[in-house]
Structures are given as C-alpha cells and as structure tokens.
Design an enzyme around this catalytic site. Structure first.
Site, mmCIF file in Angstrom:
data_model
loop_
_atom_site.group_PDB
_atom_site.id
_atom_site.type_symbol
_atom_site.label_atom_id
_atom_site.label_comp_id
_atom_site.label_asym_id
_atom_site.label_seq_id
_atom_site.Cartn_x
_atom_site.Cartn_y
_atom_site.Cartn_z
ATOM 1 C CE1 TYR A 25 -3.486 -2.698 0.261
ATOM 2 C CE2 TYR A 25 -2.493 -3.322 2.356
ATOM 3 C CZ TYR A 25 -3.373 -3.585 1.320
ATOM 4 O OH TYR A 25 -4.148 -4.724 1.337
ATOM 5 C CG HIS A 83 -11.809 -8.645 -1.807
ATOM 6 N ND1 HIS A 83 -11.390 -8.391 -3.088
ATOM 7 C CD2 HIS A 83 -10.934 -7.982 -0.989
ATOM 8 C CE1 HIS A 83 -10.300 -7.633 -3.047
ATOM 9 N NE2 HIS A 83 -10.004 -7.367 -1.788
ATOM 10 C CG HIS A 103 -8.571 -2.077 -5.704
ATOM 11 N ND1 HIS A 103 -9.234 -2.161 -4.501
ATOM 12 C CD2 HIS A 103 -9.475 -2.401 -6.661
ATOM 13 C CE1 HIS A 103 -10.484 -2.539 -4.722
ATOM 14 N NE2 HIS A 103 -10.654 -2.680 -6.020
HETATM 15 C C1 DQA Z 1 -7.200 -2.549 -1.383
HETATM 16 C C2 DQA Z 1 -7.071 -4.051 -1.633
HETATM 17 C C3 DQA Z 1 -7.932 -4.853 -0.681
HETATM 18 O O1 DQA Z 1 -7.769 -6.237 -0.932
HETATM 19 C C4 DQA Z 1 -7.531 -4.577 0.736
HETATM 20 O O2 DQA Z 1 -8.373 -5.275 1.624
HETATM 21 C C5 DQA Z 1 -7.480 -3.129 1.055
HETATM 22 C C6 DQA Z 1 -6.955 -2.205 0.075
HETATM 23 C C7 DQA Z 1 -6.197 -1.741 -2.208
HETATM 24 O O3 DQA Z 1 -6.385 -0.529 -2.324
HETATM 25 O O4 DQA Z 1 -5.206 -2.295 -2.692
HETATM 26 O O5 DQA Z 1 -7.816 -2.715 2.164
HETATM 27 O O6 DQA Z 1 -8.508 -2.138 -1.754
#
Ligand code: DQA
Length: 150
Positions: A25, A83, A103
């Site tokens: 992230y 999800h 994402h």
């Molecule tokens: C997310 C991807 C998701 O799987 C995860 O649970 C997140 C962040 C992303 O921005 O990469 O909290 O949405």
C-alpha cells in the site's frame, strides 16, 4: 459554469494508510493521497468530495446519498469490502453515474480472495496496482467517462 463534482469514497482500513504493509500500500497517508487527487481534479476542471468510513452501513448510506445527489461520478476503493460486500454492490447498482474502482495494490496478483471483486459487475472499470497513482489514473478514467476530459 459549475465544475462537475466527483465523489471519492474509501472504505474499511483505508484510514490506516501509512501504517499498513508498505509493500502493498505504499507509505502515503490517505490525507496526502486525497490532496493529490484534489490537485489533479483542479487541473481537470473537477471538484471532489472525500468520504472514508470503517462502517459498512455508513458507507452504504453515503452511496444512497449520491443517488440523485448531484455528483457526476464516483471513484471508490472499498478496501476488503470489495471482495465480499453484496450490500455495497447493490447500493452501487442504484447509481446512474459512472463508477470507477481504484486499488493501491495489484489485487489480481495477490491472494485468491482478493482476485474477486463483487463490485466490478456494477462499476465501469478498475485501476489497480499503481499505489497512490491508481487514484489519479482512476480519476482520469472518471473524467473521461463523464466527458469532461481524460
Ligand atoms: C485494497 C485491496 C484490498 O484487498 C484490501 O483489503 C485493502 C486495500 C487496495 O487498495 O489495494 O484494504 O482495496
């Protein structure tokens, strides 16, 4: 002429950016990402409003408020709700404005459960895997869909 308003919604755990796994992230906090999004929105002739919640009901109610609420488009990162939340999916289905998923991480290249988005059947497209830049690319996609630019 009033600038089109784009809603930017971040869901569960995204307020913790900067403290979550940097390999997935990055290190940027949500506030900084929002600033970058707001800057690009200005360049594209758009205005933005930001919303983040860890409460699914509050998140759904914000989506309901967008229904006939004046926003021209929606950029959404629902975090893990992506999800499995059929509630958020059904709320998004009510909207008639373009919706783009963003994402930070490359969800298609991660664990099995992240490869599924129950939201994608009611969104126009997904931008994933480019860190904070995913939001900027997704904003450009929304701008293109509403026909201002992009
Ligand atoms: C997310 C991807 C998701 O799987 C995860 O649970 C997140 C962040 C992303 O921005 O990469 O909290 O949405």
């Amino acid at each position: 002429m009033t600038k089109p308003l784009i809603a930017v919604m971040n869901g569960i755990n995204l307020n913790m950016l900067g403290r979550r796994d940097p390999a997935q992230y990055g290190v940027m906090e949500l506030e900084t990402i929002n600033q970058r999004v707001a800057e690009l929105a200005g360049d594209l002739g758009l205005t933005v409003e930001f919303f983040q919640s860890n409460h699914e009901g509050a998140f759904v109610e914000k989506i309901h408020a967008l229904h006939g609420g004046g926003a021209a488009g929606l950029l959404i990162n629902a975090g893990a709700w992506t999800h499995y939340s059929y509630g958020i999916r059904d709320a998004l289905e009510l909207l008639t404005i373009p919706v783009v998923e963003g994402h930070l991480s490359h969800v298609q290249g991660r664990e099995e459960f992240r490869r599924v988005s129950v939201l994608s059947s009611v969104t126009s497209g997904v931008v994933a895997g480019f860190g904070a830049n995913s939001y900027l690319l997704a904003l450009r996609a929304v701008a293109g869909l509403i026909g201002t630019c992009g």
